[in-house]
Design a protein around this motif. Structure first.
Motif, short mmCIF file in Angstrom:
data_model
loop_
_atom_site.label_atom_id
_atom_site.label_comp_id
_atom_site.label_asym_id
_atom_site.label_seq_id
_atom_site.Cartn_x
_atom_site.Cartn_y
_atom_site.Cartn_z
N ARG A 157 42.15 33.37 31.03
CA ARG A 157 41.49 32.19 31.61
C ARG A 157 40.83 32.49 32.94
O ARG A 157 39.74 32.02 33.23
N LEU A 158 41.50 33.30 33.76
CA LEU A 158 40.88 33.70 35.03
C LEU A 158 39.63 34.53 34.77
O LEU A 158 38.59 34.34 35.43
N GLN A 159 39.71 35.45 33.81
CA GLN A 159 38.55 36.29 33.48
C GLN A 159 37.38 35.45 33.01
O GLN A 159 36.23 35.68 33.40
N GLY B 145 39.28 42.73 41.68
CA GLY B 145 38.06 43.53 41.74
C GLY B 145 36.90 42.80 41.09
O GLY B 145 35.77 42.81 41.58
N SER B 146 37.18 42.14 39.96
CA SER B 146 36.14 41.42 39.22
C SER B 146 35.54 40.29 40.04
O SER B 146 34.33 40.16 40.17
N VAL B 147 36.40 39.46 40.65
CA VAL B 147 35.91 38.32 41.42
C VAL B 147 35.33 38.77 42.76
O VAL B 147 34.44 38.11 43.31
N SER B 148 35.83 39.88 43.31
CA SER B 148 35.37 40.34 44.63
C SER B 148 33.91 40.76 44.62
O SER B 148 33.25 40.74 45.67
N LEU C 273 33.25 43.90 48.57
CA LEU C 273 32.52 44.84 47.71
C LEU C 273 33.21 46.20 47.66
O LEU C 273 33.24 46.85 46.61
N MET C 274 33.77 46.62 48.79
CA MET C 274 34.51 47.88 48.82
C MET C 274 35.73 47.80 47.91
O MET C 274 36.04 48.73 47.16
N TYR C 275 36.44 46.66 47.98
CA TYR C 275 37.60 46.46 47.11
C TYR C 275 37.16 46.51 45.64
O TYR C 275 37.80 47.18 44.82
N ALA C 276 36.09 45.81 45.33
CA ALA C 276 35.60 45.79 43.94
C ALA C 276 35.19 47.19 43.48
O ALA C 276 35.44 47.57 42.32
N ASP D 15 37.74 47.43 37.30
CA ASP D 15 36.93 46.45 36.58
C ASP D 15 35.57 47.02 36.24
O ASP D 15 35.08 47.96 36.89
N MET D 16 34.91 46.43 35.23
CA MET D 16 33.60 46.91 34.81
C MET D 16 32.54 46.79 35.90
O MET D 16 31.53 47.49 35.89
N LYS D 17 32.77 45.89 36.89
CA LYS D 17 31.79 45.70 37.95
C LYS D 17 32.01 46.65 39.14
O LYS D 17 31.25 46.59 40.11
N ALA D 18 33.00 47.52 39.03
CA ALA D 18 33.25 48.49 40.12
C ALA D 18 32.02 49.36 40.40
O ALA D 18 31.62 49.52 41.56
#
Length: 577
Positions: free
Chosen positions: A121-123, A211-214, A251-254, A259-262
């Motif tokens: 649900r969060l994803q 990471g995804s939301v960041s 953005l550094m955390y992500a 996550d795929m958005k890293a």
């Protein structure tokens, strides 16, 4: 066509696809894209797009990226359709996910339901917010008032989702850390280090979700922090914040997450440090700011992306900002070759090759790059035609340049675009005056100044530019001539001569109608020089405020307002007001 390395990579990913979680598969798809496998990445995501919301989002993102690199109407519509399809998929199992997910997550946690359900649900909420942002961007590209209003409200909706999701995940991570501390205090037989948080979500899943939301959360903070002050009231009405440090931290955390958005967060950081920061002078006039961070990122990621055209491109950007123009040209040519079947990335590399050529005053090579962009690119043929013309004229082909300046009028399409308006006015003036080589070189020096590229020029090239400007005696160019001379003196460290030239430019009234931006830009430049000395800080600040408040309706006004805003913000950090 992709080479054997990309085909082999695709086969390996497909072979593992059945036993990989969708998060891992999505990350591998994005990595494939960044390693020049654009087509293969697109095929992978589309093959598995109905398997999960994450894979559907991956397919939609590739479609969005393709649209943003081409600006072709058909591809932009396809991207919109794909993003809306992904949104519907995210909402299909949870009707009204945007409105009710907060209660559902709380209910899931309170009743200690499975971690899989909470993660899912969060994803889904994060994906819906991402889709909203990309739909808003596609709306903004239309450059219509109704599109801006619609896009603004879409972004407001997305921001609320990002903010709430970021807060929820952070709270769950805190809970996880507390549980871990308790486990460490228990005897070994009673501790369960692999237990999910409160019977719900595992620490690894939370790290990936954070990471995804960041990525979106960080981009919001970063972009809003650069908005010109006169637009901040509207932005604040929409409820957006703007903390640049928070944006970079997120953005550094992500970028370091699984996550795929890293990888996308990594590209966003490189974009900020090598393009945005120096262009908008976000740290004063120091063009070296951020280069150390960019170099460290490139070094860390070189193993993962050894032959990526995009990472090679950013390597060239770093080298250009370090004034290593020959090395930068070599990197851009390498990136051009690596992107053999990616026309859009080729165009970005050609653009940089053209600029490096102008920096080196190699006008023939600049002409070759820009004429190809004029003929192939669908972004702004008007702008590329103007750059083609000034490079052609600067190289001595005045007849050819005159013909290209005639083309600028025919290629002018976007009336609300400041760059095209500028190119049209300059081309019209040169056409009516019948261009000379000196006036065309003036045109080259002018765009190098406006695009913050003069600091990348060598001392010998700056001296040649100085000599060309000194020979110009056209009264209509007087103010512009002094502004550019001041900028060249500033690059050389000749503060006294720079101040004198900027003062002459700021007093020029005759050429104000032709070069409307010269006076406010001169006030800004003079103010920045005076800020460097403690005894003239007050006068420098007054000139920055004068540049901001006393002028309006000139070329590149928003661009200057961002720079003034940054200079004043930097001043407040050093000398609290």
């Amino acid at each position: 066509m992709a080479g054997p390395e990309q085909s082999q990579q695709q086969q390996q990913v497909e072979a593992k696809a059945e036993r990989l979680e969708d998060a891992e598969l999505a990350l591998q798809g994005i990595n494939m894209l960044l390693n020049n496998g654009f087509k293969e990445s697109d095929e992978l995501f589309r093959r598995y797009r109905t398997h999960s919301p994450l894979m559907s989002f991956g397919a939609s993102f590739v479609s969005f990226l393709n649209a943003m690199m081409t600006f072709e109407e058909e591809k932009m519509q396809t991207a919109c359709d794909d993003l809306k399809t992904t949104e519907k998929l995210c909402e299909s199992d949870n009707s009204g996910v945007i409105e009710t997910i907060r209660n559902k997550i709380k209910k899931s946690i309170d009743s200690q339901r499975s971690g899989v359900e909470v993660v899912d649900r969060l994803q889904r909420q994060i994906i819906v917010a991402d889709c909203q942002v990309y739909l808003a961007v596609l709306s903004f590209v239309k450059q219509e008032l109704s599109a801006y209003i619609k896009g603004g409200w879409i972004l407001r909706k997305a921001w609320k989702m990002y903010n709430k999701c970021h807060s929820d995940i952070s709270q769950l991570q805190d809970s996880c850390q507390r549980r871990s501390s308790v486990d460490h205090e228990l005897p070994p037989d009673n501790a369960n280090h692999n237990a999910p948080v409160e019977g719900a979500v595992t620490a690894d899943a939370l790290d990936r979700l954070k990471g995804s939301v960041s990525f979106g959360y960080g981009l919001f903070h970063l972009c809003i922090s650069m908005v010109p002050p006169h637009l901040l009231k509207i932005i604040n009405l929409l409820g957006f914040p703007g903390d640049r440090h928070q944006g970079l931290s997120s953005l550094m955390y992500a970028s370091e997450s699984k996550d795929m958005k890293a990888p996308l967060a990594t590209l966003a950081l490189l974009w900020f440090h090598t393009v945005v920061q120096p262009f908008f002078a976000l740290d004063g006039s120091d063009t070296q700011a951020g280069l150390l961070e960019a170099k460290e990122i490139l070094q860390r990621k070189s193993v993962v992306y050894p032959n990526s055209s995009l990472f090679m491109f950013f390597k060239g950007r770093v080298q250009r900002l370090e004034c290593h123009i020959n090395s930068a040209l070599a990197s851009f040519h390498d990136a051009l070759e690596l992107a053999s079947d990616q026309r859009e990335i080729q165009h970005v590399c050609l653009y940089e090759i053209g600029w490096c050529s102008m920096i080196e005053m190699n006008f023939e090579d600049g002409y070759r790059s820009f004429v190809r962009l004029k003929n192939e690119s669908r972004w702004s043929q008007c702008y590329y035609a103007y750059l083609t013309g000034v490079c052609q004229g600067a190289s001595g082909d005045l007849e050819g340049a005159a013909g290209v300046f005639n083309d600028v009028q025919k290629l002018f399409k976007r009336k609300n675009n400041q760059i095209e308006q500028f190119a049209l006015k300059r081309a019209e003036r040169l056409r009516k005056m019948s261009p000379s080589r000196e006036l065309c070189i003036l045109g080259v020096i002018e765009v190098l100044y406006l695009w913050k590229a003069l600091p990348n020029c060598s001392s010998s090239k700056l001296q040649i530019m100085n000599q060309v400007l000194q020979r110009l005696d056209d009264v209509s160019c007087r103010g512009l001539k002094h502004l550019l001379l001041g900028a060249i003196h500033k690059c050389h460290g000749n503060t006294k001569d720079a101040v004198q030239s900027f003062q002459l430019a700021a007093r020029d009234e005759y050429g104000r109608q032709i070069n409307s931006y010269v006076q406010p830009y001169s006030c800004y430049e003079l103010g920045c020089v005076l800020l460097a000395k403690p005894e003239t800080v007050g006068k420098g600040r007054a000139l920055l405020l004068q540049a901001k408040d006393d002028y309006a309706g000139y070329d590149f006004e928003n661009r200057l307002h961002v720079r003034i805003h940054s200079a004043l913000a930097s001043l407040k950090e050093v000398v609290p007001q």
